[in-house]
Structure formats: C-alpha cells, structure tokens
Design a protein around this motif. Sequence first.
Motif, PDB file in Angstrom:
ATOM      1  N   GLN A 126      51.224  27.023  42.144  1.00  0.00           N
ATOM      2  CA  GLN A 126      50.687  28.169  42.880  1.00  0.00           C
ATOM      3  C   GLN A 126      51.668  29.333  42.881  1.00  0.00           C
ATOM      4  N   LYS A 128      53.583  30.343  40.560  1.00  0.00           N
ATOM      5  CA  LYS A 128      53.675  31.055  39.278  1.00  0.00           C
ATOM      6  C   LYS A 128      52.312  31.282  38.616  1.00  0.00           C
ATOM      7  N   ARG A 130      50.189  33.561  38.809  1.00  0.00           N
ATOM      8  CA  ARG A 130      49.902  34.925  38.355  1.00  0.00           C
ATOM      9  C   ARG A 130      50.329  35.150  36.906  1.00  0.00           C
ATOM     10  N   LYS A 131      51.262  34.328  36.401  1.00  0.00           N
ATOM     11  CA  LYS A 131      51.734  34.464  35.020  1.00  0.00           C
ATOM     12  C   LYS A 131      50.739  33.912  34.007  1.00  0.00           C
ATOM     13  N   GLU A 133      47.172  33.930  33.201  1.00  0.00           N
ATOM     14  CA  GLU A 133      45.821  34.456  33.325  1.00  0.00           C
ATOM     15  C   GLU A 133      44.843  33.566  32.562  1.00  0.00           C
ATOM     16  N   TYR A 136      43.068  28.901  37.011  1.00  0.00           N
ATOM     17  CA  TYR A 136      42.987  29.017  38.460  1.00  0.00           C
ATOM     18  C   TYR A 136      42.909  27.620  39.065  1.00  0.00           C
ATOM     19  N   ARG A 206      38.318  42.599  35.935  1.00  0.00           N
ATOM     20  CA  ARG A 206      38.981  42.471  37.230  1.00  0.00           C
ATOM     21  C   ARG A 206      37.935  42.273  38.322  1.00  0.00           C
TER      22      ARG A 206
END
Length: 646
Positions: A126, A128, A130-131, A133, A136, A206
């Motif tokens: 959780q 990291k 964001r690195k 893409e 999820y 997005r």
Amino acid sequence: MRKVLLPTIIIIATILLILRLFYLQVINDSLKLKSDNNAIKIQYEYPERGYIYDRNGVLLVANQPSYDIMVIPRELKNIDTLEFCKLLNVPKSEYIRIIKKAKVYSPRLPSVFLPQLNKLEFAAFQEKIRKFEGFYIQKRSLRDYQVNFGANVFGFITQANERTIEKNPYYNSGDLLGMQGVEQSYEEVLRGIKGVKYIQKDKYNREIGSYKEGEFDTIAVQGEDINLTIDAELQKYGEQLMNNKRGGIVAIEPKTGEILALVTAPSYDPAILVGRQRSRNYTMLYRDSIAKPLYDRGLLAEYPPGSPFKIMTGLVGLQERVIDEQTTFMCHHGFSYAPGRFMKCHGSGPHQLHNGIYNSCNTYFANVYLRIIGKYSNTPYAVDTWSNHVKSFGLGQFMGYDLPTGKKGKIPTSKTYKKIYPGWGYSGKTIISNAIGQGEVLMTPIQLANMMATVANQGYYYTPHIIKKIKGEKIDKKFTTKHVSTIDKKYFAPMISGLFDVYNFGTASALRVEGIDICGKTGTAENFAKINGKRTQLEDHSIFVAFAPKDNPKIAIAILVENGGFGATIAGPIASLMIEKYLRHKITRIDLEKRTLERSLQDRYAKYSGKKTVDSLLISKPKIGDSLLVMKPKKVILTDSMKKKN
C-alpha cells in the motif's frame, strides 16, 4: 376484418418496439453500464460471508480480512518490474506469466495478480502502490475458523474458475465461492450480494467522480448467518475418537432427521485451506492417495453393512408374515443351505427373533430370508418385494440430504440378478448372503444411521439434513416431510426389544453405560481387496449401529471403522461413548474412552498399503474424561506422505 388485423398487429408491435428502445437508450442508462464503456470504471465491494454456528449457537466459522492485488493489463504504465517483484517476492518469470494470462482473460477487466495478502504484506504494498499504475488492492474476506474440526462439514472457499465464471454471470475473475460441504450447498445464502460503484473517467483515464452522482451504485449486503444441526462438542469428540483410524460416524436426531455429527477419518484442520498456502495444502491433501483426507467416508464410502442388516431381514420377515416372534430355527454353529456348504454362526441351539438379534445368529436370519424369497416361489417378484421393503428405509438410493456429495449404496433387485444369472439361474440359496448384509448389499454410514433412526421412530424417518436455521429464511420443506416405511408399526416393538438386549445379554454387553438404555447391533463385514493381482481377504470392517434412549430416542448413530475387526471391539465402544457424550455431556466409561483414544490401526493400514503413514492431519489428544470443549485451532500435523511430496 382479416385484412385489417395483420397490419394492426404490425403497427402495434412496431410502436411497442420503438417505445422500448427509447426507454433503454434515452431514459434508462443501465445498458451502458453493462457494456465495455471505456469512460466508466466498475468497482466492486465484496460482502462478508454469513457466519456459521452449531445447533446450540456456538460460533464455528467467522471471517477475517484479505487483500488481493488486482491488475488491469491495459492500464499498466512504466512499471519497474524488478522493484515490483522484489517487493512482493515474486519471480519475474511468474510476473510475465500472470500478466500474459490476465491479457488473455481481458485487457480492460481486472484479474487477480496475487491473492490473499496478509496485513503486513498489504501494508508494505500500500505504501508504494502509487508507483505501479494498473494495479490496485481489492479487499475481500476469508474464513476464520473458530474450531479445528469439521472440515468435511464446512467445505472450503476457493477462487471461481473460468468455467464457473462463464456459467454464472455473478462471478468475476478473483471472486471466491464455496466448495464442498455447507459452503457449497448454501453458497447463495452465505455469499451475500456484491456492492457496485461506477466511477467516471476522463480522456486521460483519470477518475473524476461517481457516474451520475452514484445513481446506479449499490452497497454490499452481508451473507446470511446459518445454524447447522451439528453439535460442535459431539463432532469434535467423534473426530478425537477416530484418530489413527479410518472410517465414518454419522449421528442423527430421529424425530427430526437433523445430523448431529458427521465424522470422516482421517480429517484435517480446516484452517490449512485458508490464505496464500491454500492451493499448496489442497494439492497435498488431494494427492494423498493413502489416507484420502478429502474423501468423506460418512457419505461416500459404500460398505457391506454386515450384521446390522439382520434388522431389515427380521422386519421384512415379520411384515411378510413368514415368521412371528415365536418362530424357531435350530443353530448348530453353522447353517447348511446347499449340500456341503455352510454359513458360520456365533450361537447354537434354538433361536427365535429375540435371541436371534442379541446373539446375532446367522442361521436364524438365513432361514428367515429363505422364507421371504420362497414365499413367492423364488420368482423375480420375490426379490423385488424384499427389495422394496428395504428401500422404504431410504436405502439403495440418494437420500436427498443437503450436502453436495453422496452415494446410492446398493440394494439388489431382480434386474441385478438377471444380469448376474441370465435365465433366472438362481434361488434364495444362491443369494442368501443378503440375509446378513453381505452379498450384493452395500450401504453408506449415513444410510445405516438413517436405518436406525427409522427403527427408533418405529417406522418413519425425515430426510437427514445439516441445516437447522437460515437467518430470515425457511429451510426446505422436504426436510420436514415424513417418510413412512412399508413395515407396520406393530412389528418394531419386538425388534427394539431384541436390540435393547444386545446391550444386556448379547454381543455388546460389555459396552453398557449405566443409566442409559441403549439399543444397538454389532456388525463385522468381510472385506476383500486385490493385492498383487490376487483377491485377498483383509481384516474385517468393524460396524456398530445404535439409538438411545430406548424410549423417546434422542440420537441414532452408525459407526464404521475400516479393518477394525469385530463390531464390539472398536466401533461399539465409540457408539457408547458418543451416545453418553451427547446425552450427558460427560463420560463415565473412562475405560472405554482410554482404550479407544489409545487404539491405533496405522500399522494395519501400513501393512495393507505397503506404505507407512500417519493419517490424522489434526492430532489433538484429549485428557481422559475431559469435557472436550470447543477450542481454537492448533498446529496442523501433516502426514508422512505429504512431507515427502513437500
């Protein structure tokens, strides 16, 4: 008129079709949500499964949080695969394989990359996420077993496979569903309803908020809780008594058909089929061809019932009026039913129904069977008359209980013997082994238990079932429908009297429990197998059936211990102990308990299989006389054969 009718129908149908299309395309946007709309992301919220309780409200199965890493292949961008694989301890080759498989499933839909992370693994990823893409985290719930027994009753949770997903639109990749046991039987009740969120995305992919302000979003609804008919304390005790043995125990409440205990041995701790190691552990269980811990012997194993089947022979004889209570046959330690051929017997001297039952006299019941078949002059009708009486006890057929597995057993008919003996080349003497539960007769332990429940009720039974209560729902009506046998009620009293004296004067006299009137019947079934290509007689199966108390019975039970020898040696003590445990919640026959808990048949099984194995995956030896309260899971002990495969 006819000229106007057809155009009118066409005009009306066209108008209706246009109105429907207008509604679907302009007014109702739901079809958009079902299409592959690139601007909308569908996000599921998974409910907790319903909790599982025993008949007394003891919590057996709860839930614990689990986290799956999901991947949407088309959204993968600039992934540092080395860092990703190192973080999750996944080989790069495995990463490539999973992503490739996910693309085949769907580039746009989510697939499971790594299932069932624990809290520490989740927290590390959780930080990291964001690195990475395109990845999820999907929160789900896994089972949290409050007990270390009952694995065959519960079943387990696994991921839905591709065939299930194609067949049932409810499931998506990564969804969990119940397999085996009550998890499978009551999947639709336990699983709940998934919640759905529709999220709008812009042209840069997005997220920009809920689609239509959440008009179509739904919340998850937790699965319904269920109460089983199982008595947790009795179930655990039965599994303890069957340590280092193989076989099955089934206990039923006669007045309702509720299953009080459903034991198969060897068994395993259900907790080993939860989490990241589930697949690995299941594979080991599946491949253990020696102990077969996934094989539910209480429901699936078909055995010759042996002497307990004499109960049926006697009842049919009474119903067909070929005998009465005073009918006497002389036993000389053997019964000659063809020149030079004898049936071995336990007793000697004159036998009537009463002492024929408690002495388990083969001679007596062989003669009764010959009279049944001879009544109709050894015609096919004679065999079918006998067969139909027996089947009215639920034997020789699928019983309709609410568990996903089972076997029919076998009660032969005239068709059976037409195949074996073309041209009616047989008589009662040819098939006389049926009289004493050998021959072509096969039964499962649950059928044996149901037979005793029918005797305890003096002629009727309810379909055995394992569901007691579903929150907010009613159980199936078929479980409250009475099935009446073809035997008149008046004939059960003399049979029950004989079964009661099995404990007083007969083959189970050493198994009495002070203060409890038990009716029972020992059984020893011959057992043959092919060893090195030869038909070899192995140690007999030990069988015992019983119900108690004699008046107003509360429990009927059947025990079968493979290769256990005489019925009174191993199966009988287990029956007495289980009955006392259920009726009194304590044990006074400490001698029987000590002997049974310490008795192991592993050396015997090793001799037959040629391999040494420790059957029980759960070895938890109680102190003699303990109340054996429901306990939290203990460390699992794998079989030797599993360790080798590991």
